[in-house]
Design a protein around this motif. Structure first.
Motif, PDB file in Angstrom:
ATOM      1  N   ASP A  53      10.042   4.832  -0.825  1.00 46.34           N
ATOM      2  CA  ASP A  53       8.710   5.229  -2.111  1.00 46.34           C
ATOM      3  C   ASP A  53       8.733   6.888  -2.661  1.00 46.34           C
ATOM      4  OD1 ASP A  53       7.787   2.690  -3.337  1.00 46.34           O
ATOM      5  OD2 ASP A  53       6.474   2.523  -1.828  1.00 46.34           O
ATOM      6  N   TYR A  89       5.969  -7.169  -3.293  1.00 43.02           N
ATOM      7  CA  TYR A  89       5.595  -6.136  -2.460  1.00 43.02           C
ATOM      8  C   TYR A  89       4.826  -7.177  -1.406  1.00 43.02           C
ATOM      9  CZ  TYR A  89       7.150  -2.671  -6.225  1.00 43.02           C
ATOM     10  OH  TYR A  89       7.471  -2.137  -7.271  1.00 43.02           O
ATOM     11  N   GLY A  90       3.659  -6.316  -0.570  1.00 44.16           N
ATOM     12  CA  GLY A  90       2.519  -6.706  -0.045  1.00 44.16           C
ATOM     13  C   GLY A  90       1.344  -6.311  -0.829  1.00 44.16           C
ATOM     14  N   GLU A  93       1.562 -10.811   2.653  1.00 41.00           N
ATOM     15  CA  GLU A  93       3.040  -9.482   1.900  1.00 41.00           C
ATOM     16  C   GLU A  93       4.138 -10.813   0.731  1.00 41.00           C
ATOM     17  OE1 GLU A  93       3.845  -6.795   3.595  1.00 41.00           O
ATOM     18  OE2 GLU A  93       5.790  -7.230   2.383  1.00 41.00           O
ATOM     19  N   LYS A  94       4.794  -9.721   0.000  1.00 41.33           N
ATOM     20  CA  LYS A  94       5.558 -11.256  -0.796  1.00 41.33           C
ATOM     21  C   LYS A  94       4.570 -12.157  -0.918  1.00 41.33           C
ATOM     22  CE  LYS A  94       8.038  -7.292   0.271  1.00 41.33           C
ATOM     23  NZ  LYS A  94       8.405  -7.029   2.074  1.00 41.33           N
ATOM     24  N   MET A 116       0.961  -2.639  -2.937  1.00 42.21           N
ATOM     25  CA  MET A 116       0.829  -1.907  -1.914  1.00 42.21           C
ATOM     26  C   MET A 116       2.421  -1.402  -2.323  1.00 42.21           C
ATOM     27  SD  MET A 116      -0.296  -4.473   0.667  1.00 42.21           S
ATOM     28  CE  MET A 116      -0.286  -3.247   2.810  1.00 42.21           C
ATOM     29  N   THR A 153       1.147  -5.368   7.237  1.00 41.06           N
ATOM     30  CA  THR A 153      -0.201  -5.809   5.928  1.00 41.06           C
ATOM     31  C   THR A 153      -0.296  -7.042   6.717  1.00 41.06           C
ATOM     32  OG1 THR A 153       2.050  -6.018   3.898  1.00 41.06           O
ATOM     33  CG2 THR A 153       0.195  -7.229   4.071  1.00 41.06           C
TER      34      THR A 153
END
Ligand code: G1P
Length: 305
Positions: A142, A179-180, A200-201, A212, A240
């Motif tokens: 990111d 994502y989380g 998470e996912k 997140m 997470t």
């Protein structure tokens, strides 16, 4: 009225942890012998943007979690005397300062992860270096635009409210599985939420469309939690899952707050988003934009016909 910190006066955040042990399989074959963190975004490796962001938020003690085949990262943030001497003998001060920039940015330390057991495991490798203070985690995939300072705001929220802080963006419901995901309650500040649950996912059980992203300010109590965290999504030890435990606490590493981010973010871990990031950032550069933009318009015009 500013929010109160349940844990008493805050200990300052000075350290940033950057996990960089991933294999970068999405960019093969480019990443066969080159760390994905070294892929250039315009003319600077992606990892340098991340270190610059940490430094801009006041964190100049950096710990990188690396692994096999990541020597280039250490070389990039180290001196290169031969190159520096050649450039200085030529009197090329512009290039010389570009070369020295990465070295002078921050103090960078390294620890190797050994086995790729997940993000939570990578963060646990930082325990000894971090010690007893809250610390930041920045994921290299990111990139956050310098004009939208997210991390500094997260540090501020952590100092005011204690506990731990994550960064959240709104995504399309179809994207949340990447994502989380966080379930949240509002607070008295528009850009801050209290996190009540995290997953998470998520497959079909996402509690919201708040995803997140790879910026965290975490209380050191997370290390004890991580030592007991069992593998989760993808068979990996997930950060997470450890943060979820802290989210259930009022102190001792909790609560967890989320900062809602609406600024510019580039996902350089995905090939298409990586290309978009390179084009956007190059288009905004004074030395490249004036020639790139007309070329892009012409190119697109040709594609349409
Ligand atoms: C990691 C985190 C995930 C987060 C994402 C942000 O996942 O585990 O919670 O949403 O980064 O980029 P990864 O993308 O490494 O699978």
């Amino acid at each position: 009225m500013s929010p109160t910190n349940p844990n008493g006066p805050a200990r300052p955040v000075t350290k940033a942890v950057i996990p960089a042990a991933g294999l970068g399989t999405r960019f093969l074959p480019a990443t066969k012998a080159t760390p994905k963190e070294m892929l250039p975004v315009v003319d600077k490796p992606a990892i340098q943007y991340v270190v610059e962001e940490a430094v801009a938020a006041g964190l100049d003690d950096i710990l990188m979690i690396t692994g096999r085949g990541k020597r280039a990262l250490e070389d990039h943030f180290d001196r290169n005397y031969e190159l520096e001497e050649t450039l200085s003998a030529k009197g090329d001060d512009t290039k010389l300062s570009l070369v020295q920039e990465a070295t002078d940015l921050a103090t960078v330390h390294y620890v190797r992860q050994g086995e790729p057991k997940g993000l939570g495991h990578a963060v646990l490798c930082a325990a000894q270096h971090v010690g007893d203070d809250p610390f930041a985690v920045l994921l290299g995939d990111d990139l956050i635009d310098v004009r939208d300072p997210l991390l500094a705001r997260m540090v501020e929220v952590q100092q005011q409210r204690g506990g731990s802080v994550i960064a959240l963006i709104e995504v399309q419901p179809s994207q949340i599985q990447l994502y989380g995901c966080a379930a949240v309650e509002t607070t008295d500040e528009a850009d801050v939420v209290r996190v009540t649950d995290m997953i998470e996912k998520p497959k079909s059980d996402a509690p919201s469309n708040l995803a997140m992203i790879g910026r965290y300010v975490i209380a050191p109590q997370v290390f004890d939690v991580l030592r007991h965290t069992k593998p989760g999504a993808g068979g990996e030890i997930q950060l997470t899952d450890a943060l979820r435990v802290l989210a259930g606490r009022d102190d001792d590493g909790g609560p967890v707050h989320g900062v809602l981010f609406r600024g510019r973010r580039y996902d350089t871990g995905d090939r298409l988003d990586y290309l978009k990031a390179v084009i956007r950032l190059a288009a905004e550069r004074e030395d490249l934009g004036p020639e790139l933009l007309p070329w892009l318009r012409e190119f697109l015009g040709q594609r349409r016909s």
